[in-house]
Design a protein around this motif. Structure first.
Motif, short mmCIF file in Angstrom:
data_model
loop_
_atom_site.label_atom_id
_atom_site.label_comp_id
_atom_site.label_asym_id
_atom_site.label_seq_id
_atom_site.Cartn_x
_atom_site.Cartn_y
_atom_site.Cartn_z
N CYS A 1 0.62 -1.23 -0.11
CA CYS A 1 -0.01 -0.01 -0.40
C CYS A 1 0.83 1.01 0.17
O CYS A 1 0.74 2.12 -0.43
CB CYS A 1 -0.83 0.03 0.95
N VAL A 2 2.42 0.96 0.96
CA VAL A 2 2.54 2.26 0.68
C VAL A 2 3.47 2.66 -0.36
O VAL A 2 3.89 3.51 -0.98
CB VAL A 2 3.90 2.19 2.00
N ARG A 3 3.95 1.64 -1.17
CA ARG A 3 5.02 1.83 -2.08
C ARG A 3 4.29 1.35 -3.37
O ARG A 3 4.50 2.30 -4.20
CB ARG A 3 5.57 -0.09 -3.13
N ASP B 1 -4.33 6.46 3.92
CA ASP B 1 -4.40 4.76 4.20
C ASP B 1 -2.97 4.09 4.12
O ASP B 1 -2.21 3.71 5.45
CB ASP B 1 -4.82 3.41 3.18
N ALA B 2 -1.36 4.67 3.49
CA ALA B 2 -0.48 4.68 3.18
C ALA B 2 -0.04 5.39 4.43
O ALA B 2 1.05 4.94 5.11
CB ALA B 2 0.59 4.86 2.18
N LEU B 3 -0.16 6.56 4.87
CA LEU B 3 0.23 7.01 5.93
C LEU B 3 -0.36 6.96 7.23
O LEU B 3 0.34 6.74 7.90
CB LEU B 3 -0.55 8.69 6.30
N ALA B 4 -1.12 6.30 7.55
CA ALA B 4 -1.89 5.39 8.26
C ALA B 4 -1.03 4.29 8.61
O ALA B 4 -0.20 3.70 10.35
CB ALA B 4 -3.47 4.73 8.37
N ILE B 5 -0.16 3.87 7.91
CA ILE B 5 0.47 2.20 7.58
C ILE B 5 1.49 3.20 8.99
O ILE B 5 2.24 2.05 9.07
CB ILE B 5 0.57 1.68 6.73
N VAL B 6 2.31 3.62 7.87
CA VAL B 6 3.33 4.68 8.22
C VAL B 6 3.42 4.82 9.71
O VAL B 6 4.92 4.73 10.77
CB VAL B 6 3.28 5.87 7.68
N ARG B 7 2.41 5.88 10.17
CA ARG B 7 2.08 6.29 11.88
C ARG B 7 1.96 4.65 12.30
O ARG B 7 2.45 4.94 13.33
CB ARG B 7 1.07 7.08 11.71
N ARG B 8 1.16 3.59 12.27
CA ARG B 8 1.19 2.75 12.61
C ARG B 8 2.57 1.84 12.97
O ARG B 8 3.01 1.12 14.81
CB ARG B 8 0.23 1.49 11.51
N TYR B 9 3.58 1.88 12.12
CA TYR B 9 5.01 1.40 12.34
C TYR B 9 5.69 2.66 12.60
O TYR B 9 7.02 2.17 13.07
CB TYR B 9 5.08 0.00 11.31
N GLY B 10 6.06 3.50 13.01
CA GLY B 10 7.18 4.34 13.18
C GLY B 10 7.48 4.59 12.85
O GLY B 10 8.76 4.80 13.05
N LEU C 1 6.87 11.93 3.58
CA LEU C 1 5.96 12.42 3.89
C LEU C 1 5.11 12.91 3.08
O LEU C 1 3.54 13.50 2.57
CB LEU C 1 5.91 12.57 4.99
N GLU C 2 5.81 14.32 2.20
CA GLU C 2 4.85 15.28 1.36
C GLU C 2 3.74 14.39 0.42
O GLU C 2 3.01 15.17 -0.14
CB GLU C 2 6.05 16.53 1.24
#
Length: 427
Positions: free
Chosen positions: A158-160, A210-219, A227-228
């Motif tokens: 999802c992030v990729r 959704d991708a940002l939420a994953i980034v936050r979830r795993y720190g 991020l921008e």
């Protein structure tokens, strides 16, 4: 009564059968599209893509050309389709250049043309084309952070997808108005086409948020410019209903389930009843190891939930949250945890391996365990629990001579796990 060599031989035959069932030469011919009035362009990415391309060449009746990118060491000779090698699991400049060339190859096609896209596991890192404002070095940082985070393959992809100039449906959109036929070899739990190589030809309903939420979830600590892209929404993927994907179709030609069924057939021939526990088991590798060890012990001691002799088969993709200094590898981490939980129990043997021949970043597919694994380790001066804490399953099993090495298998249907339970031997 089966001896150690007999059981280990059965385990290896089951693995070989699982790999053979997913070979492109077996799966490709029946799925080829009808010849177009215009051109056929073949593109693709993944650990199996070169072998897939060779199968297309052998069975396609007319002219064709194209480009596919595969992992270093996984190329095979092709006459009309160019094969490029690049880095996996951390992307490199060769993959970046190949992705750019692939987009150039499909631009300007017409309605009478067909693009045949050959996608298998590993394509995410082999097509590392970043969006504007993101560099290859940024993508490498993102990949390394994701690989160490313990995120699921769906979360990683999802992030990729939202940082890529080619994934998340963008490659298919670039082919418009040509017909696009994608042949997929699945290496992901649930066989979701969006998650196989991050879905370069598949519409994606997930969002930058959704991708940002994953980034936050795993720190995850990611570069500010990365991020921008997510915060601004510039990384949105191609969504369902986009007219550029109207002529894009997807065909799953090999899956983990089919591979497990092939292994099950081998077990039956040997007189051992197979039970497929699931083709999409996920979670921390060491936790899955404990759970499957518990099921094996209950089966051996109580005849529940299965009668012995039997083999417990499973697939999917576990994760490893790296905390130690070892060499990683989710299959060897699973096995080491499983061996510790079994604690030398008699009559229980196991094999776990990645069907592409590479567990983590090692040129080793996996390993085997048996009733003597721990006692041999202690006699050799090894400390199994310390090896697990250090995420050093590969070092542990190599020291015992219990690694499983297949070499490049030219396919990839994710992890293969088998626990043989002979039964009636535990007290």
């Amino acid at each position: 009564m089966m001896g150690d060599d007999t059981v280990n031989g059965l385990l290896r035959r089951m693995l070989d059968a699982a790999i053979a069932a997913a070979q492109p030469a077996l799966c490709i011919p029946a799925e080829l599209p009808s010849p177009p009035q215009g051109r056929l362009i073949v593109i693709g990415a993944g650990k199996a893509s070169a072998e897939m391309a060779r199968a297309v060449e052998r069975h396609w009746p007319g002219p064709l050309g194209g480009l596919v990118v595969t992992r270093y060491g996984y190329a095979v000779p092709c006459e009309r389709i160019e094969i490029v090698e690049a880095s996996h699991p951390v992307p490199d400049a060769a993959g970046l250049q190949a992705a750019r060339r692939m987009l150039d190859l499909v631009r300007g096609l017409g309605e009478d043309d067909t693009v045949l896209c050959l996608i298998s596991g590993g394509g995410s890192s082999l097509l590392p084309l970043p969006l504007d404002g993101i560099t290859l070095a940024d993508k490498q940082i993102v990949n390394q952070a994701l690989l160490r985070s313990g995120a699921t393959i769906g979360e990683m992809n999802c992030v990729r997808r939202h940082l890529s100039g080619i994934k998340g449906g963008r490659l298919a959109a670039a082919c418009h108005p040509a017909r696009v036929v994608t042949l997929l070899i699945s290496d992901v739990p649930g066989d979701d086409p969006r998650d196989i190589a991050s879905g370069p030809t598949v519409a994606d309903a997930s969002t930058c948020e959704d991708a940002l939420a994953i980034v936050r979830r795993y720190g995850l600590s990611l570069p500010e410019n990365v991020l921008e892209v997510l915060r601004s929404g510039r990384g949105e993927s191609v969504k369902p209903g986009d007219p550029r994907l109207e002529r894009a179709e997807v065909r799953l030609i090999a899956t983990p389930q089919k591979a497990l069924e092939a292994a099950a057939a081998v077990a039956r021939e040997a007189g051992v009843t197979p039970y497929i526990l699931g083709d999409s088991l996920e979670g921390e590798a060491r936790d899955v190891g404990k759970v499957l060890a518990g099921i094996a012990l209950q089966t051996a001691r109580r005849g529940q939930p299965f009668r012995t002799p039997c083999v417990l088969l499973s697939g999917g993709e576990t994760t490893v949250t790296v905390r130690g200094e070892g060499r990683g590898g989710r299959n060897v981490e699973f096995l080491l945890s499983c061996a510790l939980a079994l604690d030398g129990a008699a009559g229980i043997y196991g094999l776990a391996a990645d069907t592409d021949g590479v567990d983590g970043q090692e040129e080793i597919a996996g390993a085997v365990i048996g009733p003597t694994t721990l006692s041999r380790a202690w006699a050799a001066g090894l400390r199994p629990r310390d090896s697990l804490d250090d995420n050093d399953g590969h070092g542990f099993f190599q020291a015992l001579g219990d690694s499983v090495i297949t070499g490049p298998t030219l396919t990839n249907v994710n992890d293969f796990r088998a626990l043989v339970v002979l039964g009636n031997q535990l007290r």
